[in-house]
Design an enzyme around this catalytic site. Structure first.
Site, PDB file in Angstrom:
ATOM      1  N   GLU A  12      62.654 -65.826  -9.730  1.00 42.36           N
ATOM      2  CA  GLU A  12      61.352 -66.481  -9.874  1.00 42.36           C
ATOM      3  C   GLU A  12      60.939 -67.017  -8.495  1.00 42.36           C
ATOM      4  O   GLU A  12      61.643 -67.826  -7.906  1.00 42.36           O
ATOM      5  CB  GLU A  12      61.487 -67.643 -10.870  1.00 42.36           C
ATOM      6  CG  GLU A  12      60.186 -68.329 -11.151  1.00 42.36           C
ATOM      7  CD  GLU A  12      60.331 -69.530 -12.086  1.00 42.36           C
ATOM      8  OE1 GLU A  12      61.325 -70.270 -11.977  1.00 42.36           O
ATOM      9  OE2 GLU A  12      59.429 -69.728 -12.910  1.00 42.36           O
ATOM     10  N   LYS A  44      59.579 -89.109 -17.429  1.00 39.82           N
ATOM     11  CA  LYS A  44      59.812 -89.092 -15.979  1.00 39.82           C
ATOM     12  C   LYS A  44      58.997 -87.950 -15.362  1.00 39.82           C
ATOM     13  O   LYS A  44      59.303 -86.776 -15.562  1.00 39.82           O
ATOM     14  CB  LYS A  44      61.284 -88.904 -15.643  1.00 39.82           C
ATOM     15  CG  LYS A  44      61.516 -89.262 -14.174  1.00 39.82           C
ATOM     16  CD  LYS A  44      62.678 -88.573 -13.533  1.00 39.82           C
ATOM     17  CE  LYS A  44      62.437 -87.168 -13.129  1.00 39.82           C
ATOM     18  NZ  LYS A  44      61.511 -86.979 -11.987  1.00 39.82           N
ATOM     19  N   CYS A  55      55.006 -71.275 -14.619  1.00 36.82           N
ATOM     20  CA  CYS A  55      56.228 -70.740 -15.233  1.00 36.82           C
ATOM     21  C   CYS A  55      55.980 -69.375 -15.872  1.00 36.82           C
ATOM     22  O   CYS A  55      56.846 -68.524 -15.863  1.00 36.82           O
ATOM     23  CB  CYS A  55      56.742 -71.721 -16.267  1.00 36.82           C
ATOM     24  SG  CYS A  55      55.463 -72.228 -17.416  1.00 36.82           S
ATOM     25  N   GLU A 107      62.009 -75.989 -21.743  1.00 37.47           N
ATOM     26  CA  GLU A 107      60.967 -75.044 -21.332  1.00 37.47           C
ATOM     27  C   GLU A 107      61.258 -74.709 -19.876  1.00 37.47           C
ATOM     28  O   GLU A 107      61.055 -75.547 -18.997  1.00 37.47           O
ATOM     29  CB  GLU A 107      59.579 -75.692 -21.428  1.00 37.47           C
ATOM     30  CG  GLU A 107      59.199 -76.171 -22.811  1.00 37.47           C
ATOM     31  CD  GLU A 107      58.733 -75.052 -23.719  1.00 37.47           C
ATOM     32  OE1 GLU A 107      58.586 -73.911 -23.236  1.00 37.47           O
ATOM     33  OE2 GLU A 107      58.518 -75.323 -24.902  1.00 37.47           O
TER      34      GLU A 107
HETATM   35  P1  NAD Z   1      63.049 -78.826 -11.469  1.00 40.35           P
HETATM   36  O1  NAD Z   1      63.930 -78.339 -12.535  1.00 40.35           O
HETATM   37  O2  NAD Z   1      63.600 -78.949 -10.117  1.00 40.35           O
HETATM   38  O3  NAD Z   1      62.484 -80.257 -11.827  1.00 40.35           O
HETATM   39  C1  NAD Z   1      61.824 -80.528 -13.038  1.00 40.35           C
HETATM   40  C2  NAD Z   1      61.989 -81.991 -13.366  1.00 40.35           C
HETATM   41  O4  NAD Z   1      63.360 -82.268 -13.593  1.00 40.35           O
HETATM   42  C3  NAD Z   1      61.561 -82.939 -12.262  1.00 40.35           C
HETATM   43  O5  NAD Z   1      60.957 -84.054 -12.861  1.00 40.35           O
HETATM   44  C4  NAD Z   1      62.881 -83.321 -11.610  1.00 40.35           C
HETATM   45  O6  NAD Z   1      62.867 -84.561 -10.972  1.00 40.35           O
HETATM   46  C5  NAD Z   1      63.793 -83.362 -12.803  1.00 40.35           C
HETATM   47  N1  NAD Z   1      65.224 -83.147 -12.494  1.00 40.35           N
HETATM   48  C6  NAD Z   1      65.776 -82.511 -11.431  1.00 40.35           C
HETATM   49  N2  NAD Z   1      67.129 -82.523 -11.524  1.00 40.35           N
HETATM   50  C7  NAD Z   1      67.419 -83.170 -12.686  1.00 40.35           C
HETATM   51  C8  NAD Z   1      68.636 -83.481 -13.355  1.00 40.35           C
HETATM   52  N3  NAD Z   1      69.819 -83.133 -12.867  1.00 40.35           N
HETATM   53  N4  NAD Z   1      68.568 -84.132 -14.540  1.00 40.35           N
HETATM   54  C9  NAD Z   1      67.379 -84.460 -15.070  1.00 40.35           C
HETATM   55  N5  NAD Z   1      66.200 -84.212 -14.480  1.00 40.35           N
HETATM   56  C10 NAD Z   1      66.216 -83.558 -13.308  1.00 40.35           C
HETATM   57  O7  NAD Z   1      61.774 -77.892 -11.522  1.00 40.35           O
HETATM   58  P2  NAD Z   1      60.474 -77.965 -10.621  1.00 40.35           P
HETATM   59  O8  NAD Z   1      60.810 -77.361  -9.309  1.00 40.35           O
HETATM   60  O9  NAD Z   1      59.891 -79.325 -10.657  1.00 40.35           O
HETATM   61  O10 NAD Z   1      59.492 -77.036 -11.464  1.00 40.35           O
HETATM   62  C11 NAD Z   1      59.480 -75.677 -11.338  1.00 40.35           C
HETATM   63  C12 NAD Z   1      60.228 -75.032 -12.491  1.00 40.35           C
HETATM   64  O11 NAD Z   1      59.699 -75.458 -13.740  1.00 40.35           O
HETATM   65  C13 NAD Z   1      60.070 -73.541 -12.472  1.00 40.35           C
HETATM   66  O12 NAD Z   1      61.283 -72.904 -12.714  1.00 40.35           O
HETATM   67  C14 NAD Z   1      59.102 -73.288 -13.624  1.00 40.35           C
HETATM   68  O13 NAD Z   1      59.165 -72.004 -14.142  1.00 40.35           O
HETATM   69  C15 NAD Z   1      59.453 -74.339 -14.579  1.00 40.35           C
HETATM   70  N6  NAD Z   1      58.356 -74.616 -15.522  1.00 40.35           N
HETATM   71  C16 NAD Z   1      58.480 -74.204 -16.814  1.00 40.35           C
HETATM   72  C17 NAD Z   1      57.453 -74.419 -17.713  1.00 40.35           C
HETATM   73  C18 NAD Z   1      57.586 -73.984 -19.144  1.00 40.35           C
HETATM   74  O14 NAD Z   1      56.825 -74.430 -19.982  1.00 40.35           O
HETATM   75  N7  NAD Z   1      58.522 -73.115 -19.482  1.00 40.35           N
HETATM   76  C19 NAD Z   1      56.291 -75.062 -17.310  1.00 40.35           C
HETATM   77  C20 NAD Z   1      56.194 -75.450 -15.979  1.00 40.35           C
HETATM   78  C21 NAD Z   1      57.245 -75.226 -15.093  1.00 40.35           C
END
Ligand code: NAD
Length: 800
Positions: A398, A192, A300, A266
């Site tokens: 963050e 997804k 991230c 992650e």
């Molecule tokens: P997010 O957690 O809002 O969303 C990430 C994904 O999860 C999206 O596809 C979203 O649709 C889905 N999602 C949202 N709610 C969900 C739920 N309840 N159940 C299942 N899936 C759900 O994060 P974002 O705003 O898209 O991305 C930014 C975040 O991602 C930041 O905190 C960043 O640090 C982190 N990030 C981490 C890494 C890593 O490798 N550690 C890499 C990139 C981004």
């Protein structure tokens, strides 16, 4: 303008990348997309949809289907149907497919990069030169592990059907990080993408199908968080691999608890960028640019906390400001820009409000005067914030935008303390010309990646992932392959029969044995073992322990929260063990074995009396326990790291570091051997433990502390608390000073532990109620050692 005038101004003109091919692809789909399931598009007209836009100008790019539970179900079923055939294809067959995917990405690299920059707003220079080449590199690298799977991972089987959820900041790169190891090792995937950036995943799925990937092996279902949640909750999914925010990671941990699904997370970060006074300051300034303005700081592992040695702060900040004045913010397809658009107005608002919060808290905000922002679209200028205290919101939260906060330090110890003053632990950069200092600091930083005189280096051969609330699991490298495999021996384990607490067969039998003689035996009440001392239960209560036949064996202390708290505090204070040399730890494990051996007869007798096994079986359990201690004494100084050779002049040192404090719950079966099989790998690799024996069999463990006492085990390394195992394990799982929990013995206890672990997102290792034969070779070795360590990758580039 005359040529002379061009030279005097040195301004860049716009240099837009050609977007015709990307727009033609969108037009070929009438800018409407269904899901890609089982090698075909679903109809986009019957499902609800949402729009994806260009962050650089707000224009709509396409309508995207909002996946519901039925779409997720169709995708999971397609993946399930495809999985056995895909696994049966063998390593070489899968390697050929991954190779074909890598070549497909290279062939269409321009289309992928333009589409990525359109949908995400990132500078085309980055998607063209970093994201897309790394996507191909990842697929090629794991094509290699597929080829080697039968020899290198012979004892491991694919997990099965994997649900993968990715964020919007590196849409295609995150897809590659997830699908490459999963597919290479024989799993099928339902992916997804993030709702803001679904396009490159859809293009990838379409082109992968054209490149001959079997139907159902890779399925893409689009939608928002509710679609992600449907995937997480689907009973047909064997593993969830999630990249995104810590907040959502926590929700997912909770909803998968007890389901038996494996999980990697992650998550977010607030990574330190440490500059010592002997650093190459100009190099470090360029490092900062890369650390916080790459991808608009929506990274991230962005180096978002600048920690500067006090003596050079002023000079460094001046240099940085001068450099910031030259940064160019603009539309993503302009090849000359440094900073592109923020993903969405919502995120822009969040960044602005966090900066306002900083102002309210007394911080000083500086933005370059010479940087012009485009009038349309979501843009935020590069921002430097000074006057920040370690506890202020901007130092802890963050921001996920182009905003850097600075603080100063005086000594290396203070730098480490400041760097670790965060709930996250994803990455860190250390800048110093003194290599000895860099390599002294790197192991002290609580983060999964450390870059020495560099930042934001990534490669498929080098694992990436977090400590603490930045999640668990690794992507990339050999370590990333294990996240998509399960031990073959474990797949065959049977569910353990429910273990009711043993009750007395003898009515009022508690003290009857003692009563048969006129003079009672001298009482020997087992206590807890905390911080190297025997201690009594805080609550002042004990519970009777019976043999399987119901004979009263004695009383054991009934531990409570306070006892667990004391034990955790003792374990926390024994940090020296984690820093002890592997040689030293190995020696201590040999001593434990030696001392157990000296008391072998007594342990054999006790096992016969307490567990009802034959003398031969009891002897064999003691012998195996001694052998197991030898195994981990051997591994203590041999479970070494690896040197990765990513494509740069330099190396990445993959170090196996201890997790810290582990809470360990033991099963009732083979109470001495199972206790030692869990204790030994944990402490061999430098962890300190709080160990809770099975409810029905605490006395073998409490006898064992006398062995520990004579074996030079430092105080606090092993702490033993007896009582209601399930309840005590829940307390350990919820304790924020515990870094990991291992729970063996009971399915409900596994579920409790996983659920309670969400506080600090500790790593869990549980048996889901499966019964392990502790006598078997499968109950020792790599599977346990892997759980006792976390890999830190220290990148050390070299050359001038
Ligand atoms: P997010 O957690 O809002 O969303 C990430 C994904 O999860 C999206 O596809 C979203 O649709 C889905 N999602 C949202 N709610 C969900 C739920 N309840 N159940 C299942 N899936 C759900 O994060 P974002 O705003 O898209 O991305 C930014 C975040 O991602 C930041 O905190 C960043 O640090 C982190 N990030 C981490 C890494 C890593 O490798 N550690 C890499 C990139 C981004």
């Amino acid at each position: 303008m005359s040529i002379a005038e061009y030279f005097s101004s040195m301004d860049y003109g716009p240099a837009p990348e050609d977007d015709k091919a990307a727009r033609a692809w969108l037009a070929s789909h009438h800018a409407r997309f269904g899901h890609f399931i089982n090698g075909a598009w679903t109809s986009s007209s019957d499902s609800p949809s949402f729009e994806t836009q260009e962050p650089a100008n707000g224009n709509v790019l396409a309508a995207i289907s909002q996946g519901g539970a039925e779409d997720v179900d169709a995708a999971v079923q397609a993946a399930r149907a495809a999985q056995s055939g895909w696994a049966a294809l063998g390593g070489h067959g899968r390697a050929r497919h991954l190779y074909a995917l890598a070549r497909m990405v290279q062939r269409h690299s321009r289309l992928f990069s333009v589409l990525e920059s359109l949908d995400n707003g990132k500078p085309i220079r980055e998607s063209r030169d970093i994201d897309i080449p790394l996507v191909a590199r990842h697929l090629l690298y794991y094509a290699g592990w597929a080829q080697l799977q039968e020899t290198e991972f012979a004892d491991w089987a694919p997990v099965g059907v994997v649900g993968q959820i990715v964020p919007w900041n590196f849409p295609l790169l995150m897809l590659a990080w997830k699908i490459a190891p999963a597919l290479a090792l024989g799993n099928c995937v339902v992916l997804k993408p993030a709702e803001f950036t679904p396009l490159t995943a859809l293009l990838f799925a379409e082109l992968a199908d054209r490149a001959g990937l079997p139907k159902g092996v890779l399925n893409v279902v689009t939608g928002d968080g509710s679609t992600g949640a449907a995937l997480v909750d689907h009973a047909g999914v064997d593993k969830i691999a999630f990249t995104g925010s810590t907040e959502v990671g926590r929700i997912i941990r909770k909803s998968t608890a007890g389901s038996g699904k494996s999980l990697t997370l992650e998550l977010g970060g607030k990574s330190p960028f440490i500059v010592f006074d002997d650093a190459d300051l100009d190099g470090a300034v360029e490092g900062v640019v890369d650390a916080i303005w790459f991808n608009q700081g929506q990274v991230c592992c962005a180096g978002s906390r600048l920690l500067v040695h006090e003596g050079i702060e002023q000079r460094f900040v001046e240099k940085l400001r001068r450099r910031m004045e030259t940064l160019r913010v603009g539309p993503s397809l302009d090849k000359t820009i440094d900073i592109g658009a923020i993903i969405d107005p919502i995120q822009l608002e969040r960044i602005a409000s966090l900066v306002d919060r900083g102002i309210e808290e007394g911080c000083t905000v500086w933005q370059p005067t010479g940087v012009a922002l485009p009038s349309a679209g979501s843009f935020f200028p590069p921002t430097l914030i000074t006057g920040v205290s370690p506890a202020s919101t901007l130092a802890q939260e963050e921001i996920f935008g182009p905003v850097l906060v600075t603080m100063t330090f005086r000594t290396p110890d203070e730098a480490v303390a400041l760097a670790n003053n965060t709930r996250y632990g994803l990455a860190a950069s250390v800048w110093t010309e003194t290599i000895g200092r860099a390599l002294d600091i790197a192991p002290k930083l609580k983060s999964g990646v450390v870059w020495v005189n560099a930042t934001n280096l990534f490669d498929a051969s080098v694992g990436f992932g977090g400590y603490r609330e930045s999640g668990f699991g690794r992507e990339g490298g050999r370590e990333g392959a294990y996240e998509y495999l399960k031990p073959r021996a474990w797949a065959k384990l049977k569910q353990r029969a429910a273990q009711p607490a043993r009750a007395a067969a003898l009515v009022d039998g508690d003290d009857s044995d003692a009563g048969s003689s006129a003079v009672p035996m001298i009482d020997r009440t087992p206590k807890f073992y905390i911080g190297g001392k025997q201690s009594r239960p805080d609550g002042g209560t004990s519970f009777p322990v019976y043999s399987p036949e119901g004979a009263y064996l004695g009383d054991a202390g009934e531990g409570n929260r306070k006892d667990i708290r004391d034990a955790v505090a003792a374990a926390r204070a024994a940090g020296k063990w984690s820093a002890a040399t592997p040689h030293n730890r190995s020696q201590v494990l040999f001593y434990i074995a030696e001392n157990l051996s000296a008391r072998a007869d007594e342990f054999v007798r006790q096992l016969v009396e307490r567990t009802g096994v034959s003398r031969t079986d009891a002897q064999s359990e003691v012998d195996l326990s001694i052998s197991r201690l030898f195994t981990y004494a051997a591994w203590a100084d041999k479970f070494e790291g690896t040197i990765h050779e990513p494509p740069l002049r330099g190396v990445a040192l993959a170090m196996n570091e201890p997790l810290g404090v582990i809470g360990v719950g033991c099963p009732d079966e083979q109470p001495l051997l199972s206790f030692i099989s869990l204790l030994a790998p944990a402490i061999a690799l430098g962890n300190r433990i709080v160990i809770v024996p099975g409810r029905n069999s605490p006395l073998m463990a409490t006898d064992f502390y006398q062995v520990l006492e004579t074996s030079d085990v430092p105080a606090g390394v092993v702490n033993i608390v007896t009582g209601d195992t399930r309840a005590l394990m829940s307390v350990l799982a919820a304790h924020d000073d515990v870094d990991a929990v291992w729970s063996f013995g009971d399915a409900a206890q596994s579920a409790d532990v996983e659920r309670a672990s969400i506080g600090n997102l500790k790593r869990t290792f549980v048996d889901h109620g499966k019964q392990i034969d502790w006598r078997s070779r499968d109950a020792e070795g790599f599977v346990f050692l892997r759980q006792a360590a976390q890999v830190k990758n220290i990148w050390v580039p070299y050359g001038d």
